[in-house]
Design an enzyme around this catalytic site. Structure first.
Site, PDB file in Angstrom:
ATOM      1  CB  SER A   1      -0.952  -0.045   1.204  1.00 43.61           C
ATOM      2  OG  SER A   1      -2.018   0.849   1.057  1.00 43.61           O
TER       3      SER A   1
ATOM      4  NE  ARG B   1      -8.562   1.816  10.472  1.00 43.59           N
ATOM      5  CZ  ARG B   1      -7.389   1.423  10.007  1.00 43.59           C
ATOM      6  NH1 ARG B   1      -6.760   2.163   9.106  1.00 43.59           N
ATOM      7  NH2 ARG B   1      -6.831   0.307  10.431  1.00 43.59           N
TER       8      ARG B   1
ATOM      9  CG  ASP C   1      -6.499  -3.965  -3.545  1.00 44.39           C
ATOM     10  OD1 ASP C   1      -7.290  -3.102  -3.134  1.00 44.39           O
ATOM     11  OD2 ASP C   1      -5.262  -3.905  -3.361  1.00 44.39           O
TER      12      ASP C   1
ATOM     13  CG  HIS D   1      -5.814  -2.560   0.126  1.00 39.18           C
ATOM     14  ND1 HIS D   1      -4.914  -2.454  -0.918  1.00 39.18           N
ATOM     15  CD2 HIS D   1      -5.269  -1.860   1.168  1.00 39.18           C
ATOM     16  CE1 HIS D   1      -3.890  -1.722  -0.540  1.00 39.18           C
ATOM     17  NE2 HIS D   1      -4.078  -1.350   0.716  1.00 39.18           N
ATOM     18  CG  ASP D   2      -6.606  -4.360   5.202  1.00 40.23           C
ATOM     19  OD1 ASP D   2      -5.826  -3.565   4.644  1.00 40.23           O
ATOM     20  OD2 ASP D   2      -7.305  -4.048   6.183  1.00 40.23           O
TER      21      ASP D   2
END
EC number: 2.3.1.31
Length: 348
Positions: free
Chosen positions: A146, A212, A299, A328-329
């Site tokens: 990232s 967040r 992602d 993504h994570d």
């Protein structure tokens, strides 16, 4: 500074690097001095050929063996028994390195909103200053995901033959309008907090919770939320997905500050590997190291084709993909797949 290997001596050590050399930033601003908090695991072997340099993502810290415990640690893929592993808390972050809450030497007060704009290239320049300080003439593997992947790419261009392998996970050579849009929405959430603009460490804290929550929607995939956050009973409110996002927002706000988040999200937006280098393709062609670009099939933030672009345009690049419902994570979660991909890459 020397870190030479002694038998079975591979404990975690925390350090701080203080630089009195000015860091001239891409914006033209100057950090007259700065410090970097960093953590090392293991020690250098006699020929100093076992250095693994890890670059953390947006809200990470230098304790790589904690947030990447599936990949780093005793008996793991990157084992301190055989590798010298180093991870630096990036400039602007709130885990020990110079950041918006640090004291501005010109005023004697915290920077707050006067903290300079940073780019991934600026962060790479600060890591280079530390590398020189450590007399580390070669890096076996530079790895980051990232934002960390953006910084690693920038640094790989400058390291030349000092770097053997670059592993870039779920990242990009140039930030897309899609990512910039997500980040701007998060900063708008922080701006909407009535405390934003005050000169206190708590400024923007509630806004950060919302930011967040927005970010988590880009880090995950709809299928992953369906799999993990679907309510099993009929209801009109208090849904699991809603509670999950609120929890994630509160969790980050307890450990991070809005000013650092603001700074580093803008850092991510500014990524353009080809800036003043003749374009992204020309910049990627300057990387001497072997490049492994790893994408994630689900992602939604940094799309797999962005990782493919990095691989296809590097002189010695290849692309591999993590298959996961996590989005993504996945680069932080699917460590078994990642270990297998790294094993294959090194063997080739």
């Amino acid at each position: 500074m020397e870190f030479l290997l002694s038998p079975r001596e591979f404990t975690m050590i925390e350090h701080t690097f203080h630089s009195e050399e000015p860091l001239v930033l891409e914006s033209g601003q100057v950090l007259k001095s700065y410090h970097l908090a960093y953590t090392t695991y293991g020690l250098l072997n006699p020929d100093k050929s076992n250095a693994i340099w890890v670059v953390h993502a947006l809200t990470g810290n230098s304790h790589a063996a904690e947030w990447w415990e599936g990949l780093i640690g005793d008996g793991k893929f990157f084992d301190p028994a055989s590798h010298f592993i180093i991870c630096v808390n990036l400039l602007g972050s709130s885990y020990g390195s110079t950041n918006p809450l640090s004291v501005n030497p010109d005023t004697g007060q915290s920077y707050f909103y006067d903290f300079p704009q940073l780019t991934p290239r600026d962060l790479a320049a600060s890591l280079e200053a530390l590398r020189i300080h450590l007399h580390l003439s070669q890096i076996h593997t530079l790895i980051g995901g990232s934002l960390g992947g953006q910084v690693a790419l920038e640094w790989a261009v400058e390291l030349g033959k000092k770097l053997k392998n670059a592993v870039i996970l779920a990242s990009t050579a140039k930030t897309s309008p899609w990512v910039i849009g997500f980040n701007e929405a998060q900063r708008m959430a922080i701006e909407s907090d009535p405390s934003w603009g005050s000169h206190t460490p708590e400024a923007g804290k509630k806004g950060l919770e919302t930011a967040r929550a927005i970010a988590m929607l880009s880090y995950r995939h709809p299928g992953d939320l369906k799999k993990k956050q679907t309510d099993t009973e009929e209801k009109l409110e208090d849904f699991r997905a809603a509670s999950y996002l609120r929890y994630q927002g509160q969790k980050l706000a307890k450990r991070f500050n809005a000013l650092s988040y603001w700074t580093l999200s803008k850092t991510m937006d500014s990524q353009d590997l080809g800036r003043n280098r003749g374009g992204a393709v020309a910049a990627l062609q300057c990387i001497e190291a072997r490049v492994l670009a790893i994408g994630v099939n689900t992602d939604l933030l940094f799309l797999p084709e962005e990782s493919q672009f990095i691989a296809e345009n590097s002189k010695r690049g290849q692309y591999k993909e993590i298959t996961s419902t996590a989005g993504h994570d996945a680069f932080l979660i699917e460590f078994e797949q990642l270990s297998a991909l790294l094993t294959s890459f090194y063997q080739e």
